[in-house]
Design an enzyme around this catalytic site. Structure first.
Site, mmCIF file in Angstrom:
data_model
loop_
_atom_site.group_PDB
_atom_site.id
_atom_site.type_symbol
_atom_site.label_atom_id
_atom_site.label_comp_id
_atom_site.label_asym_id
_atom_site.label_seq_id
_atom_site.Cartn_x
_atom_site.Cartn_y
_atom_site.Cartn_z
ATOM 1 N N CYS A 1 4.466 3.024 -1.332
ATOM 2 C CA CYS A 1 4.478 4.150 -2.265
ATOM 3 C C CYS A 1 4.488 3.640 -3.685
ATOM 4 O O CYS A 1 5.366 2.861 -4.051
ATOM 5 C CB CYS A 1 5.712 5.018 -2.008
ATOM 6 S SG CYS A 1 5.938 6.335 -3.212
ATOM 7 N N GLY A 2 3.549 4.109 -4.483
ATOM 8 C CA GLY A 2 3.466 3.620 -5.844
ATOM 9 C C GLY A 2 4.111 4.504 -6.873
ATOM 10 O O GLY A 2 4.143 4.153 -8.047
#
Length: 284
Positions: free
Chosen positions: A125-126
């Site tokens: 997840c960025g």
């Protein structure tokens, strides 16, 4: 780059083996490396710059990763906003240099006091850890809707094979994602791999920042997995008019691409593809 993969022992079980002695075999296996990278950002001065983000990534092209991350989060607009960016010693023994220190140019606002700008990113997840929903959306300074890029469908269909041919990390480990920047005629300009999809994209965009190629008008980005909201946003922030993925897009990715005037192509496999937005750019 030697830390991009590591060898570990595994027990290999093959239920289809004809030789009973080969059903369970101990052997070495090559894994994609995953290590933390701390990104410190602030103005020049004697004080240590504060940490902004810790991201889990595959070591390699770390300066590009940091610059791409800062660009796609709207914290810098070009290479001119950065005085220096360098790998620094961390606290590990032996030291693995898992820290990038970025000194902002005079007059560039520091993110240190903005509570919405503190991130903990993972290889999955960025955008994890932003303080509000509003902080997730960052608007680009580039008008990609006006970009006249036109790419024949025949050219697009050839790109996944060109990307796959350059995925050395995937060949060794089977565990890395890839992002590739292509010209309008299908020339691969740069390819980056990482255990994180968003990291691979940031490494490509950071390369473009260093090379002073922004905005990336007239170019396209291909990713080896799916097209998420965050990858679409990163493409927009870099001024890319076309994002293609070998897998599916999400609803928010399609909505953001439509808002930005960006062409979004999914399921780019073999001789077929789905064009979700900006179909005028895919010709033939």
């Amino acid at each position: 780059m030697g830390r991009a993969s590591e060898r570990r022992g595994v027990l290999r079980i093959d239920l289809d083996a004809t030789d009973a002695g080969r059903i369970r075999v101990r052997r070495p296996d090559t894994l994609a490396a995953e290590e933390p990278l701390e990104i410190r950002v602030g103005p020049a001065g004697p004080d240590r710059r504060p940490p902004l983000s810790v991201t889990m990534r595959t070591p390699g092209a770390d300066l590009d990763l940091a610059l791409g991350f800062l660009l796609t989060e709207g914290l810098i607009g070009s290479a001119d906003d950065v005085s220096t960016a360098q790998l620094c010693a961390g606290t590990e023994t032996p030291n693995t240099y898992n820290v990038v220190d970025v000194t902002l140019a005079p007059g560039v606002p520091s993110p240190g006091t903005d509570t919405t700008r503190h991130f903990h990113t993972t290889s999955a997840c960025g955008v994890c850890g932003k303080a509000s929903i509003d902080a997730v959306r960052t608007r680009s300074r580039f008008d990609v809707a006006a970009d006249p890029l036109a790419v024949p469908a025949e050219v697009l269909a050839e790109l996944p094979e060109r990307l796959r041919a350059g995925q050395r990390g995937f060949d060794r480990t089977g565990g890395s994602h890839a992002a590739g920047l292509f010209s309008a005629d299908g020339e691969l300009l740069v390819l980056r791999e990482d255990v994180g999809r968003h990291n691979a994209v940031d490494k490509v965009i950071g390369w473009a920042v260093r090379e002073r190629r922004l905005p990336l008008a007239g170019h396209l980005l291909l990713v080896s997995g799916r097209a998420s909201f965050e990858l679409t946003q990163k493409a927009w922030m870099a001024g890319l008019p076309l994002l293609a993925a070998v897998s599916a897009p999400s609803t928010l990715a399609v909505d953001l691409a439509a808002e930005a005037g960006l062409t979004l192509v999914g399921f780019l496999r073999g001789r077929t593809m789905n064009v979700y937005t900006g179909a005028q750019r895919v010709t033939g």
